[in-house]
Scaffold this active site. Sequence first.
Site, PDB file in Angstrom:
ATOM      1  N   GLU A 166     -20.474  -7.245  -4.697  1.00 22.46           N
ATOM      2  CA  GLU A 166     -21.703  -7.773  -4.070  1.00 22.46           C
ATOM      3  C   GLU A 166     -22.887  -6.929  -4.523  1.00 22.46           C
ATOM      4  OE1 GLU A 166     -20.071  -9.584  -0.060  1.00 22.46           O
ATOM      5  OE2 GLU A 166     -20.129  -7.416   0.153  1.00 22.46           O
TER       6      GLU A 166
ATOM      7  N   CYS B 294     -22.060 -11.192   8.527  1.00 25.42           N
ATOM      8  CA  CYS B 294     -23.304 -10.423   8.583  1.00 25.42           C
ATOM      9  C   CYS B 294     -24.545 -11.298   8.475  1.00 25.42           C
ATOM     10  CB  CYS B 294     -23.316  -9.377   7.478  1.00 25.42           C
ATOM     11  SG  CYS B 294     -22.860 -10.015   5.865  1.00 25.42           S
TER      12      CYS B 294
END
Lengths: 630, 630
Positions: free
Chosen positions: A309, A393
């Site tokens: 990521e 998230c």
Amino acid sequence: MPRPYCKMEPLALGQVRIADTFWAPRIEVNRTGSIPHIHRMLAETGRLDALRLGWKTGDPNPPHIFWESDVAKWLEAAAYSLATHPDPTLEKQVDETIALLAGAQQADGYLNVHFTVVEPGKRWTNLRDWHELYCAGHLIEAGVAHFEATGKRTLLDIVTRYADYIDSVFGPGKRTGYPGHEEIELALMKLYRATGHERYLRLAEYFLDERGREPHLFDAEAAARGESPPMHPQGGLGLDYWQAHAPVREQHEAVGHAVRAMYLASGMADLVAETGDEPLRKACRALWESAALRKLYLTGGVGARHHGEAFGRHYELPNESAYAETCAAIALVFFSHRMLQIEADGRYADVMERALYNGVLSGMSLDGMKYFYVNPLASAGDHHRQPFFGCACCPPNLARLLASLGTYAYSAAHDALYVHLYVAGQAAADVAGRHVSLTQETDYPWDGTVALRLAMDGRARFSLCLRVPGWCTKWQLKVNGKSVPARLRRGYITIRRVWQDGDRATLALAMPVERIVAHPLVADDAGRVALQRGPIVYCLEQCDHPAPVRSMTLPDKARLTARPAPRLLGGCVVIEGTGRTPAPSGWKADLYRRAAEVGRDRPTRLRAVPYFLWDNRRAGAMTVWMARER
Amino acid sequence: MPRPYCKMEPLALGQVRIADTFWAPRIEVNRTGSIPHIHRMLAETGRLDALRLGWKTGDPNPPHIFWESDVAKWLEAAAYSLATHPDPTLEKQVDETIALLAGAQQADGYLNVHFTVVEPGKRWTNLRDWHELYCAGHLIEAGVAHFEATGKRTLLDIVTRYADYIDSVFGPGKRTGYPGHEEIELALMKLYRATGHERYLRLAEYFLDERGREPHLFDAEAAARGESPPMHPQGGLGLDYWQAHAPVREQHEAVGHAVRAMYLASGMADLVAETGDEPLRKACRALWESAALRKLYLTGGVGARHHGEAFGRHYELPNESAYAETCAAIALVFFSHRMLQIEADGRYADVMERALYNGVLSGMSLDGMKYFYVNPLASAGDHHRQPFFGCACCPPNLARLLASLGTYAYSAAHDALYVHLYVAGQAAADVAGRHVSLTQETDYPWDGTVALRLAMDGRARFSLCLRVPGWCTKWQLKVNGKSVPARLRRGYITIRRVWQDGDRATLALAMPVERIVAHPLVADDAGRVALQRGPIVYCLEQCDHPAPVRSMTLPDKARLTARPAPRLLGGCVVIEGTGRTPAPSGWKADLYRRAAEVGRDRPTRLRAVPYFLWDNRRAGAMTVWMARER
């Protein structure tokens, strides 16, 4: 108290009212749709019940190491929402959740369900991979937001006790440590601001100073766990994944996990704002320039790579495989907003605006209840928003940002009022000893005309600083109906004069359709062009076109027209024109052909819609960049 | 014995002599460089010592579940090399390695070091992830190759015992099973051909028939291990990763792990060749068309995705992030070569040739001792060949293919001789009752003229079938110096006549520089063009250009010239011309600019080199596709 090394301070949420047709409905969807939806998801996935500490070995659904962060971000979003819109039902849910957190807190102040009931012996044993300090940071942010919104100390007391416990564990002469997922640094700086206790600033500073020092803590931890290098040729992650490869003051390139990198940088900027630490400021500026000038998608997304990521190399910006996590764009907004307060330079506001209107807002569906984790700039039609994620998230991160959007629009200094974002509504601030109320009327981002009106309790000399966005090349300013000369400096026009009640200023920002090209080193955009109008980046969606959108070509000479489409996608402006599409005939079974054998492209109608609105209609391919015909 | 459902049979390695300037030196580098290098690597990494079964719990470097496959592929490569080039040193290494395998084989015939010394209780407990049947397949291929090359039965006896043991474990009325990594199917078909024992064909057929049946074996295995779904939004792998989502006769799209998919399809084709199973033949054809007509890189690479080393969707062919594993291109050669024998259609030879000259050969450095696992079509300059890998499938796979290249060039039928690949040298075959020796003279792939001469022990009527590659639009045939009319059918010109000793045929294939475009649905190549000449795909390397190669544009009207470069990269033909490059001025710190503000591109010298030769000079960016200026 303004921070000593900031040129301005953001207005508080209570000082700003948003009353436009763009953000206000989205904030209302957030309040009535997203925030209740996320609460339901927290409950349904067991994240709330987990706080009762009832999980036992052998039970299904063990509380995960990052669950508190999801609860905390929802609490933070709810608190911001309560600050601008009282809501007894929501307040009750908030109070109940805080009571659960109080019950989950241990006698010594520790608060993480996973390491209380699932792996009770492993507290602080893997700072690199486990998210204790990260969750603590989000709890602290929620505690501060809740206190500021409601005046209640319930959550603030919990997180203060937790922070004091953490302070008793880590620091010089105590345990060495810093988090694998940064967040607690910026949270401790907020706690310092909210309480005035310098120990929180010192602890944040400790975590920042310790990071990246040799011998590397994470290597020592990994060796103690007996980790061996991975077998696979794809390889693993280096210390730069955690921004732990070098001391923070020696970090100049944005690397590794993008959300972590931008949260870290935000914490660094917070410390600069308080201490003026010059090497740290230089590192902040270098990291921002790396992220925003060499690693930024046109949509304001960052973190190009799925693997880790993570940020890619400079100019590594693939489109379909873009990661561009919603949280990373949000974190870039946080970081840019902080740098803006410190340096008063419109380039930070430009990036903040680019992210907000594009790569952040794309994270949420029109109904506010489906989310993108990943925000590519091209799709074959198989990428869609989801109601929630195992790693959740992004949804509450979007919710807390939307609920607090007002704080990003304005700042005040001793004798200056800054307008960063053009949003119809009001702002109130004390400037140059006077109470000033500023009303904005505008149809931004669909139209560039902004009318400002001042209400004041007396006359005062101060500067009204109006941002001229980086996308705008032609603008006109009038004060009380008269054109006035004005100089643009670092992205702002400063109108310094004695202002009085009823004064008006009008800024007209020309907003033509623009063709955008990328830097020659952005290989994935070579020979391609994208469309932007004002702050809005456009895309082609398959449902508007009969031919495959990703093979469409846009001739330089094609005329493009912006047209309001009030009934499309909640109301927007579309861009229309004539592109070109390959002749379908003759391809049969071939995958590759001689160019000379393929007929000339044919003209085809083209309709571009705002990127942030894509995937709200029929599923299909999408692209931001088109092949350019010169 | 020819196989009943094949139109032709490949010539054996001993029937073909390669004596050209392209392949012969590479085969010699393989013999003197790669094969010894890989043997050293096998020794240094402990793969050979592991066969002594000396590893004990707590020792470092535990034998890995796929180590036997690396040893086996090296043995297979060495056997092919011995078949065409006797070498006592190599033969001694081969014999020693076979002795080690004999010592590692268990009393019941089982042969896998990991499940003998590391996890002895876990034999056959995870067919999905552990590679026992895969390794067995490679051992069997090596045993057959060794027997055919040397006449020795040492390794053949070992693998026959192992195969008999496996046959006693799996099958109707026995344990249900099929491998997570296919390979044993095609190997058992080879063992059947070598021994004539039908039980091996039946076992291969069992593994094929059982695959993908419901209830899914791999799901049951996973449930028994207590596996839960992954937390991360990126998700895991579905049954299609293992081609286990449906029965093989119902599989029509090439999906999942590309090497596994192509090995499976090769095994399926082998069964079709023996049994004529029509549903299986249809599935083979559909899988080949999916892989070769909708999922094939211009370089012959397949398997677009890093995640799962897998095929992407149809037309999903990203360039820089291409996986295109060397082994996958090799596996596509295997599959295409098998389909070619069954159907006698040049499209299979076209794909085989495309892979061989481009995406396979790119896997190896000029010195034969460094390897690409991944073969992207664009690079920022950070992708380089390595001496070996933890997962070392590709190096010995290249070695065995190069050592056996001769078998891919020709086939024979009762009264026909096929020439698939143009390679200077000789071939010998019995055709129409005569012994025929065919000599090829050619500078292929750098020149398209091929001169053929027949030596025969008498006159005979048969068909000489010469392939006209798919890349060729203009060709001329002469027989004994006279132009003869000839019809091109399914990729071959058939010259049927009475041939006699000394007869000559000359085929002149025009080989101009070609501009290639991709299908409109290949989004990553939209508006782009690539260069090909003959079978060779070209690329731009940074070390030949002052301007960034990945932002270069190729105007349609730019003249391109092929030029022999005998001293460059071991001798090749380069393509030269004038491209265009963005004006560097004015970019300063910007990442995006209005197209109208950017100056016109400037002319710049362009030099393209064969793709397979890239990364043999100074490290730098590379691209196959260029933006096209029309």
